[in-house]
Structures are given as C-alpha cells and as structure tokens.
Design an enzyme around this catalytic site. Structure first.
Site, PDB file in Angstrom:
ATOM      1  N   SER A   7      36.822  -6.725  -5.603  1.00  0.00           N
ATOM      2  CA  SER A   7      36.029  -8.053  -5.231  1.00  0.00           C
ATOM      3  C   SER A   7      36.667  -9.051  -4.622  1.00  0.00           C
ATOM      4  O   SER A   7      36.557  -9.953  -5.721  1.00  0.00           O
ATOM      5  CB  SER A   7      34.712  -7.654  -5.562  1.00  0.00           C
ATOM      6  OG  SER A   7      33.841  -9.085  -5.199  1.00  0.00           O
ATOM      7  N   HIS A  32      36.443  -4.503  -1.667  1.00  0.00           N
ATOM      8  CA  HIS A  32      35.225  -5.138  -1.685  1.00  0.00           C
ATOM      9  C   HIS A  32      34.633  -6.503  -1.254  1.00  0.00           C
ATOM     10  O   HIS A  32      34.867  -7.064  -1.813  1.00  0.00           O
ATOM     11  CB  HIS A  32      34.865  -4.417  -3.307  1.00  0.00           C
ATOM     12  CG  HIS A  32      33.112  -4.096  -3.930  1.00  0.00           C
ATOM     13  ND1 HIS A  32      32.968  -2.371  -3.661  1.00  0.00           N
ATOM     14  CD2 HIS A  32      32.873  -4.496  -4.253  1.00  0.00           C
ATOM     15  CE1 HIS A  32      31.742  -2.879  -3.275  1.00  0.00           C
ATOM     16  NE2 HIS A  32      31.206  -4.506  -4.353  1.00  0.00           N
ATOM     17  N   ASP A  34      30.962  -8.367  -0.908  1.00  0.00           N
ATOM     18  CA  ASP A  34      29.896  -8.608  -1.724  1.00  0.00           C
ATOM     19  C   ASP A  34      28.648  -9.349  -0.319  1.00  0.00           C
ATOM     20  O   ASP A  34      29.388 -11.047  -0.663  1.00  0.00           O
ATOM     21  CB  ASP A  34      29.502  -8.979  -2.984  1.00  0.00           C
ATOM     22  CG  ASP A  34      29.938  -8.014  -3.920  1.00  0.00           C
ATOM     23  OD1 ASP A  34      29.514  -6.957  -4.153  1.00  0.00           O
ATOM     24  OD2 ASP A  34      31.376  -8.267  -4.807  1.00  0.00           O
ATOM     25  N   MET A  36      25.712 -11.088  -0.278  1.00  0.00           N
ATOM     26  CA  MET A  36      24.134 -11.668  -0.725  1.00  0.00           C
ATOM     27  C   MET A  36      22.722 -12.436   0.028  1.00  0.00           C
ATOM     28  O   MET A  36      23.925 -13.432   0.734  1.00  0.00           O
ATOM     29  CB  MET A  36      24.764 -11.960  -2.273  1.00  0.00           C
ATOM     30  CG  MET A  36      25.741 -11.684  -3.076  1.00  0.00           C
ATOM     31  SD  MET A  36      25.772 -12.064  -4.489  1.00  0.00           S
ATOM     32  CE  MET A  36      26.936 -11.235  -5.011  1.00  0.00           C
ATOM     33  N   HIS A  65      28.791  -4.172   0.437  1.00  0.00           N
ATOM     34  CA  HIS A  65      28.015  -4.235  -0.182  1.00  0.00           C
ATOM     35  C   HIS A  65      26.481  -5.000  -0.538  1.00  0.00           C
ATOM     36  O   HIS A  65      27.517  -6.077  -0.121  1.00  0.00           O
ATOM     37  CB  HIS A  65      28.502  -4.379  -1.712  1.00  0.00           C
ATOM     38  CG  HIS A  65      27.396  -4.230  -2.631  1.00  0.00           C
ATOM     39  ND1 HIS A  65      27.821  -4.547  -4.328  1.00  0.00           N
ATOM     40  CD2 HIS A  65      26.502  -3.323  -2.857  1.00  0.00           C
ATOM     41  CE1 HIS A  65      26.205  -3.388  -5.058  1.00  0.00           C
ATOM     42  NE2 HIS A  65      25.707  -3.935  -3.547  1.00  0.00           N
ATOM     43  N   MET A  67      23.998  -6.519  -0.478  1.00  0.00           N
ATOM     44  CA  MET A  67      22.690  -7.139  -1.447  1.00  0.00           C
ATOM     45  C   MET A  67      21.546  -7.901  -0.981  1.00  0.00           C
ATOM     46  O   MET A  67      21.297  -8.828  -1.061  1.00  0.00           O
ATOM     47  CB  MET A  67      23.499  -7.233  -2.555  1.00  0.00           C
ATOM     48  CG  MET A  67      24.445  -6.835  -3.482  1.00  0.00           C
ATOM     49  SD  MET A  67      25.395  -7.487  -4.520  1.00  0.00           S
ATOM     50  CE  MET A  67      26.855  -7.148  -3.281  1.00  0.00           C
ATOM     51  N   MET A 136      25.050   0.212 -10.030  1.00  0.00           N
ATOM     52  CA  MET A 136      25.480  -0.931 -10.796  1.00  0.00           C
ATOM     53  C   MET A 136      25.983  -1.124 -11.929  1.00  0.00           C
ATOM     54  O   MET A 136      25.070  -0.477 -13.110  1.00  0.00           O
ATOM     55  CB  MET A 136      24.389  -1.676 -10.250  1.00  0.00           C
ATOM     56  CG  MET A 136      24.325  -1.861  -8.883  1.00  0.00           C
ATOM     57  SD  MET A 136      26.292  -2.440  -8.258  1.00  0.00           S
ATOM     58  CE  MET A 136      26.529  -4.556  -8.736  1.00  0.00           C
ATOM     59  N   GLY A 141      24.280  -9.936  -7.922  1.00  0.00           N
ATOM     60  CA  GLY A 141      24.548 -11.695  -7.578  1.00  0.00           C
ATOM     61  C   GLY A 141      25.752 -11.804  -8.154  1.00  0.00           C
ATOM     62  O   GLY A 141      25.673 -13.149  -7.114  1.00  0.00           O
ATOM     63  N   PHE A 142      25.727 -11.139  -9.145  1.00  0.00           N
ATOM     64  CA  PHE A 142      27.314 -12.339  -9.441  1.00  0.00           C
ATOM     65  C   PHE A 142      28.390 -11.830 -10.347  1.00  0.00           C
ATOM     66  O   PHE A 142      28.338 -10.149 -11.090  1.00  0.00           O
ATOM     67  CB  PHE A 142      27.150 -13.826 -11.347  1.00  0.00           C
ATOM     68  CG  PHE A 142      25.685 -14.547 -10.432  1.00  0.00           C
ATOM     69  CD1 PHE A 142      26.183 -15.730  -9.771  1.00  0.00           C
ATOM     70  CD2 PHE A 142      24.505 -13.611 -10.453  1.00  0.00           C
ATOM     71  CE1 PHE A 142      24.955 -15.834  -9.600  1.00  0.00           C
ATOM     72  CE2 PHE A 142      23.319 -14.628 -10.591  1.00  0.00           C
ATOM     73  CZ  PHE A 142      23.372 -16.369  -9.459  1.00  0.00           C
ATOM     74  N   GLY A 144      32.075 -11.598 -13.029  1.00  0.00           N
ATOM     75  CA  GLY A 144      31.824 -12.321 -14.291  1.00  0.00           C
ATOM     76  C   GLY A 144      30.768 -11.581 -15.703  1.00  0.00           C
ATOM     77  O   GLY A 144      30.968 -12.517 -16.763  1.00  0.00           O
ATOM     78  N   ASP A 174      30.715  -0.526 -10.490  1.00  0.00           N
ATOM     79  CA  ASP A 174      30.227  -1.650  -9.844  1.00  0.00           C
ATOM     80  C   ASP A 174      29.840  -3.193 -11.125  1.00  0.00           C
ATOM     81  O   ASP A 174      28.626  -3.204 -11.378  1.00  0.00           O
ATOM     82  CB  ASP A 174      29.938  -2.728  -8.431  1.00  0.00           C
ATOM     83  CG  ASP A 174      29.840  -3.520  -8.020  1.00  0.00           C
ATOM     84  OD1 ASP A 174      30.769  -4.897  -8.808  1.00  0.00           O
ATOM     85  OD2 ASP A 174      29.699  -3.922  -6.906  1.00  0.00           O
ATOM     86  N   GLY A 196      36.388  -7.596 -10.015  1.00  0.00           N
ATOM     87  CA  GLY A 196      36.608  -9.179  -9.030  1.00  0.00           C
ATOM     88  C   GLY A 196      36.985  -9.773 -10.813  1.00  0.00           C
ATOM     89  O   GLY A 196      38.054  -9.667  -9.935  1.00  0.00           O
ATOM     90  N   SER A 197      36.696 -10.185 -11.334  1.00  0.00           N
ATOM     91  CA  SER A 197      36.870 -11.074 -11.790  1.00  0.00           C
ATOM     92  C   SER A 197      38.472 -10.272 -12.671  1.00  0.00           C
ATOM     93  O   SER A 197      39.304 -10.919 -13.461  1.00  0.00           O
ATOM     94  CB  SER A 197      36.133 -11.673 -13.422  1.00  0.00           C
ATOM     95  OG  SER A 197      35.358 -11.060 -13.400  1.00  0.00           O
TER      96      SER A 197
HETATM   97  C1  DX5 Z   1      28.233  -8.454  -8.344  1.00  0.00           C
HETATM   98  C2  DX5 Z   1      28.847  -7.793  -7.039  1.00  0.00           C
HETATM   99  C3  DX5 Z   1      30.153  -7.148  -8.080  1.00  0.00           C
HETATM  100  C4  DX5 Z   1      31.090  -8.267  -8.451  1.00  0.00           C
HETATM  101  C5  DX5 Z   1      31.515  -7.615  -9.134  1.00  0.00           C
HETATM  102  O1  DX5 Z   1      26.792  -8.594  -8.058  1.00  0.00           O
HETATM  103  O2  DX5 Z   1      28.132  -6.532  -6.144  1.00  0.00           O
HETATM  104  O3  DX5 Z   1      31.340  -6.390  -7.018  1.00  0.00           O
HETATM  105  O4  DX5 Z   1      31.863  -8.774  -7.425  1.00  0.00           O
HETATM  106  O5  DX5 Z   1      32.409  -8.126 -10.355  1.00  0.00           O
HETATM  107  P1  DX5 Z   1      32.971  -8.489 -11.791  1.00  0.00           P
HETATM  108  O6  DX5 Z   1      34.032  -7.418 -11.631  1.00  0.00           O
HETATM  109  O7  DX5 Z   1      33.607  -9.687 -12.718  1.00  0.00           O
HETATM  110  O8  DX5 Z   1      32.083  -7.480 -12.850  1.00  0.00           O
HETATM  111 ZN    ZN Z   2      29.587  -5.409  -5.285  1.00  0.00          ZN
END
Ligand code: DX5
Ligand code: ZN
Length: 218
Positions: A7, A32, A34, A36, A65, A67, A136, A141-142, A144, A174, A196-197
């Site tokens: 991501s 991926h 995101d 928002m 994705h 959101m 999910m 939203g975030f 990490g 995700d 992501g992280s």
């Molecule tokens: C959260 C996003 C994710 C996010 C995952 O709302 O949809 O795709 O990047 O981040 P990690 O892998 O760091 O949990």
């Molecule tokens: Zn996502």
C-alpha cells in the site's frame, strides 16, 4: 497463489515513482492505492490524478481502494486513470449491485470491502458478481494500526460462503498485515495481502516481501 499488494499510503511521496519501482523490483504483485475523502473516513489522501501518475510508474495491476462517500460518482475517473481493480465499501453504497456493474462496465475488476464490524452476510447476494472481497482488519483511515484479531474468524466465514457457492472469488485482507500476522490470515483463507507499513517501513523491501510470501505459504 498468494499475492502481495504493497500500500503506497506508507510510501515516501516525495519519491513515489522510485518507491513503486522499488517494490515492483522486490516482487510485489499488485500496487494498492488508498483513496480517502475525509468524509467516509477521517483522513484525506489522493484522487485519480495520482492513480494516473502511478499507472505511468509501473506495469503492475493497480488496486484502487475507495474509502469515499458515494463512490459511484468517481468509478469512471479511476478506471480512466488506469485502475485495474476498484473496490468499494458496502457501507458506502446504497445500490451496491449497480455500483459493481458500473466498475465492470468501466473496464476494471470489481471488489467489495467490508469494515471490521460489518456482517460478512451483507455481501451474500453480490458475491457472484465480484472478482474479490476485501476484508478490513483495521478500521479504515490510517496505516500502521494493529490487526483486529476476530478478522481471522470473518475471513474463515467468508471463505466458507465462497466455497458453498462454488465460486473462485479472491479474498484480500487489509490492515495490520505483517510477518507476525500473515501466516494465520493466510491459513484462514486469504489470497491477497495488503501491506503498507510492514513493507515501506522496512529496510529491505525484497526481503520483507519474500518473508511475507513465504509465511503466507507461497
Ligand atoms: C487503511 C488502508 C490500508 C493501509 C494499511 O485504511 O486501507 O491499505 O495502508 O496499512 P498497514 O499495512 O500499515 O496496516
Ligand atoms: Zn487499503
């Protein structure tokens, strides 16, 4: 076949092209993205313009994705920008069947996303029209955030529903995917792993992606 989808939310945006090319070279399967809107989720990220830039940076499928509230308004824009898959939240769609059809008509592969507290049952009658379902495992939203443990039971329930219907719909997961959690998530029946992280905050993308793939069982 298990797929790893970094991501870009956790990438260094001052070097977005290099970051994307680095994960592609490191063995990523999908990118991926995101999106928002600060309304459906508390955070704001980017729109079709950035997806179009991502499209120029990689040959990999781009997994968009959404959101956002009323995502049907922007399906055509994201498809035109180069999205390969587009997924919408069941909680954001009044006419989910129609929105899924819109995604397919726009030339992208459709998916539907379930928030952590949404019953898996909500997608029973749209499942046969989907290429994948995104579960999910954090509140969107975030990046990490910590993996919500009962996501495992939700993935397993969805896997049973897909098997009962004799479908080959992919399950994507995700949120909080890492080398600590991926084995259990994979064993519950997931196919595509957004990270992501875990990837972008690691010092060696190739080693991390290889470790994730190995722990997911291939
Ligand atoms: C959260 C996003 C994710 C996010 C995952 O709302 O949809 O795709 O990047 O981040 P990690 O892998 O760091 O949990
Ligand atoms: Zn996502």
């Amino acid at each position: 076949m298990k797929l790893i989808a970094p991501s870009i939310l956790s990438a260094d945006f001052t070097r977005l092209k290099e970051e994307i090319q680095a994960v592609e070279a490191a063995g990523a399967d999908w990118i991926h993205a995101d999106v928002m809107d600060g309304h459906f989720v508390p955070n704001i990220t980017f729109g079709p313009m950035v997806v179009e830039a991502v499209r120029k940076a990689t040959a990999l499928p781009i997994d968009v994705h959404l959101m956002i509230t009323a995502p049907e308004r922007y399906i055509a824009d994201f498809a035109r920008a180069g999205a390969s898959t587009i997924c919408v939240h069941v909680e954001s769609c009044v006419h989910l069947n129609r929105t899924v059809q819109l995604i397919r008509d726009a030339g992208a592969r459709p998916g539907v996303v379930l928030n952590p507290a949404t019953p898996v049952e909500a997608i029973r009658w749209v499942l046969e029209y989907l290429d994948f379902v995104l579960v999910m495992s954090v509140n969107p939203g975030f990046g990490g955030q910590a993996f919500i443990p009962n996501s495992i039971a939700r993935i397993a329930a969805l896997r049973r529903m897909i098997s009962e219907k004799g479908l080959n719909t992919l399950i994507e997961v995700d949120g909080g995917v890492s080398t600590q959690t991926i084995a259990e998530i994979s064993a519950a029946g997931a196919d595509v792993f957004v990270a992501g992280s875990a990837i972008f905050k690691s010092s060696n993308y190739r080693q991390t992606i290889e470790a994730l793939r190995r722990m997911a069982g291939g």
